[in-house]
Scaffold this active site. Sequence first.
Site, PDB file in Angstrom:
ATOM      1  CB  THR A 194      11.237   2.712 -23.144  1.00 54.70           C
ATOM      2  OG1 THR A 194      11.113   1.348 -23.589  1.00 54.70           O
ATOM      3  CG2 THR A 194      12.533   2.885 -22.361  1.00 54.70           C
TER       4      THR A 194
ATOM      5  CG  ASP B 269       3.370  -3.266 -18.230  1.00 55.41           C
ATOM      6  OD1 ASP B 269       2.177  -3.380 -17.850  1.00 55.41           O
ATOM      7  OD2 ASP B 269       3.788  -3.752 -19.286  1.00 55.41           O
TER       8      ASP B 269
ATOM      9  CG  ASP C 200      -0.235   6.544 -27.528  1.00 61.18           C
ATOM     10  OD1 ASP C 200       0.561   6.428 -26.585  1.00 61.18           O
ATOM     11  OD2 ASP C 200      -1.365   6.002 -27.540  1.00 61.18           O
TER      12      ASP C 200
ATOM     13  CD  GLU D 213      -4.590   4.461 -21.831  1.00 62.97           C
ATOM     14  OE1 GLU D 213      -4.088   3.868 -20.861  1.00 62.97           O
ATOM     15  OE2 GLU D 213      -4.259   4.253 -23.000  1.00 62.97           O
TER      16      GLU D 213
ATOM     17  CG  HIS E 270       7.452  -5.745 -25.565  1.00 64.52           C
ATOM     18  ND1 HIS E 270       6.317  -5.572 -24.807  1.00 64.52           N
ATOM     19  CD2 HIS E 270       7.929  -4.502 -25.806  1.00 64.52           C
ATOM     20  CE1 HIS E 270       6.128  -4.267 -24.582  1.00 64.52           C
ATOM     21  NE2 HIS E 270       7.088  -3.600 -25.189  1.00 64.52           N
TER      22      HIS E 270
ATOM     23  N   PRO F 142      11.497  -0.357 -18.745  1.00 66.82           N
ATOM     24  CG  PRO F 142      12.823   0.784 -17.205  1.00 66.82           C
ATOM     25  CD  PRO F 142      11.413   0.703 -17.734  1.00 66.82           C
TER      26      PRO F 142
ATOM     27  CG  HIS G  47       4.232   4.383 -25.208  1.00 62.42           C
ATOM     28  ND1 HIS G  47       4.271   4.098 -23.858  1.00 62.42           N
ATOM     29  CD2 HIS G  47       3.074   5.078 -25.409  1.00 62.42           C
ATOM     30  CE1 HIS G  47       3.182   4.598 -23.269  1.00 62.42           C
ATOM     31  NE2 HIS G  47       2.439   5.198 -24.187  1.00 62.42           N
TER      32      HIS G  47
ATOM     33  CG  ASN H 167       9.661  -1.683 -27.513  1.00 65.77           C
ATOM     34  OD1 ASN H 167      10.212  -2.413 -28.329  1.00 65.77           O
ATOM     35  ND2 ASN H 167      10.243  -1.334 -26.376  1.00 65.77           N
TER      36      ASN H 167
HETATM   37  P1  5GP Z   1       7.806   0.207 -24.362  1.00 70.85           P
HETATM   38  O1  5GP Z   1       7.512   0.751 -23.006  1.00 70.85           O
HETATM   39  O2  5GP Z   1       7.900  -1.288 -24.376  1.00 70.85           O
HETATM   40  O3  5GP Z   1       8.980   0.854 -25.020  1.00 70.85           O
HETATM   41  O4  5GP Z   1       6.569   0.630 -25.303  1.00 70.85           O
HETATM   42  C1  5GP Z   1       5.410  -0.169 -25.440  1.00 70.85           C
HETATM   43  C2  5GP Z   1       4.592  -0.182 -24.162  1.00 70.85           C
HETATM   44  O5  5GP Z   1       4.061   1.125 -23.933  1.00 70.85           O
HETATM   45  C3  5GP Z   1       3.374  -1.071 -24.215  1.00 70.85           C
HETATM   46  O6  5GP Z   1       3.689  -2.396 -23.901  1.00 70.85           O
HETATM   47  C4  5GP Z   1       2.458  -0.429 -23.176  1.00 70.85           C
HETATM   48  O7  5GP Z   1       2.833  -0.832 -21.879  1.00 70.85           O
HETATM   49  C5  5GP Z   1       2.774   1.030 -23.322  1.00 70.85           C
HETATM   50  N1  5GP Z   1       1.795   1.699 -24.211  1.00 70.85           N
HETATM   51  C6  5GP Z   1       1.961   2.055 -25.503  1.00 70.85           C
HETATM   52  N2  5GP Z   1       0.851   2.669 -25.984  1.00 70.85           N
HETATM   53  C7  5GP Z   1      -0.026   2.716 -24.964  1.00 70.85           C
HETATM   54  C8  5GP Z   1      -1.353   3.237 -24.820  1.00 70.85           C
HETATM   55  O8  5GP Z   1      -1.971   3.789 -25.742  1.00 70.85           O
HETATM   56  N3  5GP Z   1      -1.921   3.090 -23.601  1.00 70.85           N
HETATM   57  C9  5GP Z   1      -1.278   2.502 -22.550  1.00 70.85           C
HETATM   58  N4  5GP Z   1      -1.914   2.424 -21.381  1.00 70.85           N
HETATM   59  N5  5GP Z   1      -0.044   2.001 -22.653  1.00 70.85           N
HETATM   60  C10 5GP Z   1       0.574   2.100 -23.839  1.00 70.85           C
END
Ligand code: 5GP
Length: 363
Positions: free
Chosen positions: A97, A167, A303, A227, A65, A99, A15, A17
């Site tokens: 990521t 999300d 992750d 999860e 964020h 959006p 991911h 962020n």
């Molecule tokens: P982004 O999509 O903002 O670039 O990366 C962070 C987002 O990835 C988090 O806000 C969350 O929605 C998702 N995320 C990151 N790690 C995990 C995880 O271990 N489990 C889940 N379900 N979502 C995650």
Amino acid sequence: EEWCLLQPKIELHAHLNGSVRDSTLLELARNLAEKGVLVFADVEHVILKDDRSLVECFKLFDLIHVLTTDHATVTRITKEVVEDFASENVVYVELRTTPKKNAAIGMTKRSYMEAVINGLRSVEAVDVDFIPSKMGQKNSTMNLSTDDMCNGTARKKIYVRLLLSIDRRETTAAAMETVQLALEMRDVGVVGIDLSGNPIIGEWVTFLPALKYAKEQGLLVTLHCGEVPDRKEEVNAMLDFLPQRIGHACFIHGEEWIKLKSSKIPVEICLTSNIRTDRFPSIEYHHFVDLYKSKHPVVLCTDDVGMFSTSLSKEYNLAASAFGLGKEEMFQLARDATEFVFADDDVKKNLREIFDSAEKKFM
Ligand code: 5GP
């Protein structure tokens, strides 16, 4: 072990962020503190904390964020994340990521993604291949020579492909907008859709129409699945959807476990993330063991390297030591991931060649 660092690796669950360097987060926090947006001391300990529950993780994501979500910063973190993966000999990364929209700063989901693409374009330390070559047409901008890959002296090269995340907080319409955007951005390396976000929020039926549409349109789909405990129904529905891959799969039991095994859906395994968020009492109880022994397709992933202070090399090291796997087995594990990437056959072919030539060098 040094070979975990040196051997080529494929990252399929990262991911954006969650993969930001601590040093960058602290710098961004300091800048916002100077502007009076936040108090640095309040956020410093949150960023530097090592062990966190799943709930704390999602609180930290909300903070990250706040720190990262303007166009210039999104570009910067994308650039840094790709450079960091390349520096540890990741030869292909699928970066995912969500959006994001923020009317206050004129950010739309599209402009957010354009900032990500600008990040890919601005990488200087390594060569980045993210534009898929058109059917039958060779990618003229960059031809990854297998000899150059993983050669300590040559310039490093990395393939990057993108997954757009839905999300679990989002509505059906918002999820649909993300899928539409993914379709429009296929020519800049978007290959699929991910469903992620806090697993205790949201309903499968909310996302299903968008995911179905994605599939119909030829996007590949990976789902965060199993999860948290006691989601029998959702896990069942997710497996019935037949995604191309699933992430985590920590709490899948009984009939669903059998269903997963017979489906042969590849599982993205994030060891450190799972241990840090207490999904298992300790690593020997991790389902990697069962999946690996039964030759179920698995791929080791990070992750969130920032959130969990890890790297793909560390994940390989951890698996090797915890499960008693040797150099050859770990090399094969990395190579197997070639077959699960969402990129086209040309890329797969190139990756196979990279591993073939690396085998001669490392084995
Ligand atoms: P982004 O999509 O903002 O670039 O990366 C962070 C987002 O990835 C988090 O806000 C969350 O929605 C998702 N995320 C990151 N790690 C995990 C995880 O271990 N489990 C889940 N379900 N979502 C995650």
